[in-house]
Design an enzyme around this catalytic site. Structure first.
Site, short mmCIF file in Angstrom:
data_model
loop_
_atom_site.label_atom_id
_atom_site.label_comp_id
_atom_site.label_asym_id
_atom_site.label_seq_id
_atom_site.Cartn_x
_atom_site.Cartn_y
_atom_site.Cartn_z
N TYR A 1 0.82 -1.21 0.00
CA TYR A 1 0.00 0.00 0.00
C TYR A 1 0.86 1.26 0.00
CZ TYR A 1 -4.12 -2.96 0.51
OH TYR A 1 -5.12 -3.87 0.28
N SER A 2 0.62 2.17 0.93
CA SER A 2 1.27 3.48 0.85
C SER A 2 2.74 3.49 1.22
CB SER A 2 0.51 4.50 1.71
OG SER A 2 -0.71 4.84 1.10
N CYS A 3 3.29 2.37 1.66
CA CYS A 3 4.75 2.30 1.74
C CYS A 3 5.36 2.57 0.37
CB CYS A 3 5.20 0.92 2.22
SG CYS A 3 4.84 0.55 3.95
#
Length: 401
Positions: free
Chosen positions: A78-80
């Site tokens: 995801y937003s990593c």
């Protein structure tokens, strides 16, 4: 150097790997995540002062089939992914190909329209440019069409005058920053990342997954809210106002299917990257040691500095702090039903939905990566991830803020 091995049975399989004796408490915390906090499958890697001191993995990659989480198992983080996307922009800046203080109009003229004429590259990176979501419906499969989404962002009026406030650009960050990377480099975001960052670092991390790697992917297990769990302001807005930014942010992800081949193959720089704990730690390891061969110490200093901070993020509706493309420590323990991510004062990185995280702390000499398949609650970091971060800092002789 890791001199000890672990092979411990947990409810969903076995935790395996290596670690340095001084970092045994980190491994113990990882095992407890399976025993006490419902971890299903996960990987964790910690680098300290340039040496890998924890490299462990375990549990089940796919409970439906019984496939175990192996050393090379990967998952959507995801937003990593935003940290990887931001590094592409910073690398171009360090090489003189992208001016972080330039008007966006100099790089991407069609974006600087419809009220976004004053937008700068810096605003794209720190979530203050004003297009956190798309107002109109997103059709099935549309998120996988780069040019179509870019065209919509060009026409989208901002929700606020660029630079006057900030609101987390959930998936849109992947295009607002990724298109700058494409234009400045002449290569797609995923190609540039593979050729200039992941390849040279020797890490398994993709923004656009090759089909040959697909068998290694662990399916994501979505978090299911329990009846009676308190609602945060984001959830209240989502449920009560379909025109709110939180509601539109979730509506925009309607076609985002993290367990599909289409999602894995797409270059989704805001949330579709595929890697594991080792890949995340490997991404940040050079940054925890002065920049390595890719970046200078001044580059790293630029990354870690807070660019925007607010008491109420326009999207997440909690206090947030961002550097140029990175999250920094956010201590919201004083705010009711608000999540935190507690890192050292000089640390920077990014969390991913459900609790994954990668970061560098140049002062503590720490690089950290944690990825898992079963998502936990909250917007930022939950108990599983934070307990691992805390243990790593304690073993390194430093403390999270």
């Amino acid at each position: 150097m890791n001199d000890e091995r672990v092979a411990v049975a947990v409810p969903t399989g076995t935790v395996s790997g290596t670690f340095a004796a001084a970092f045994r408490p980190v491994v113990d915390a990882f095992v407890r995540s399976f025993e006490d906090n419902g971890e299903v499958g996960a990987s964790l890697c910690v680098v300290h002062d340039g040496a890998t001191v924890v490299d462990v993995w375990g549990g089940a990659a796919d409970p439906a089939t019984g496939r175990p989480w192996e050393r090379d198992t990967v998952c959507v983080v995801y937003s990593c992914t935003k940290g990887a996307t931001a590094l592409c922009a910073h690398l171009l800046a360090s090489r003189g190909a992208l001016d972080l203080d330039a008007p966006v109009a100099d790089v991407w003229p069609a974006f600087a329209t419809a009220g976004k004429e004053s937008a700068t590259v810096r605003m794209m990176l720190d979530h203050s440019v004003g297009v956190p979501v798309l107002r109109g419906p997103v059709e099935d499969g549309e998120l996988y069409d780069w040019d179509r989404v870019v065209g919509r962002l060009e026409a989208e009026p901002p929700f606020w005058e660029p630079g006057t406030r900030n609101g987390y650009h959930m998936l849109n960050f992947g295009w607002t920053v990724g298109e700058l990377v494409r234009r400045a480099s002449g290569r797609s975001l995923g190609t540039y990342f593979a050729e200039e960052i992941a390849g040279p670092l020797g890490i398994d991390f993709w923004i656009g997954l090759p089909e040959s790697v697909e068998p290694r992917v662990a399916p994501i297990i979505p978090h299911v809210r329990r009846k009676g769990d308190p609602l945060n302001d984001f959830a209240v807005a989502l449920l009560s106002d379909p025109t709110s930014i939180p509601a539109l942010a979730i509506a925009n992800t309607a076609g985002f299917r993290p367990n599909s081949r289409a999602c894995h193959a797409a270059e989704l720089g805001g949330g579709g990257g595929v890697t594991n704990g080792r890949g995340l730690a490997g991404l940040y390891a050079p940054l925890a040691s002065g920049g390595g061969s890719l970046f200078s110490t001044s580059d790293v200093d630029r990354m870690r500095r807070v660019s925007v901070a607010t008491n109420r993020d326009a999207t997440l509706l909690i206090p947030t702090r961002f550097g140029l493309g990175f999250m920094v420590s956010m201590d919201n323990r004083h705010v009711a039903n608000a999540d935190s991510v507690l890192l050292g004062e000089h640390a920077f990185g990014h969390v991913g939905a459900g609790g994954s995280i990668g970061f560098a702390d140049p002062v503590a000499g720490l690089a950290f990566g944690y990825a898992m398949n079963r998502q936990g609650p909250g917007i930022l970091l939950n108990e599983r991830g934070q307990s691992l971060v805390d243990a790593a800092y304690a073993c390194a002789g430093a403390l999270a803020s």
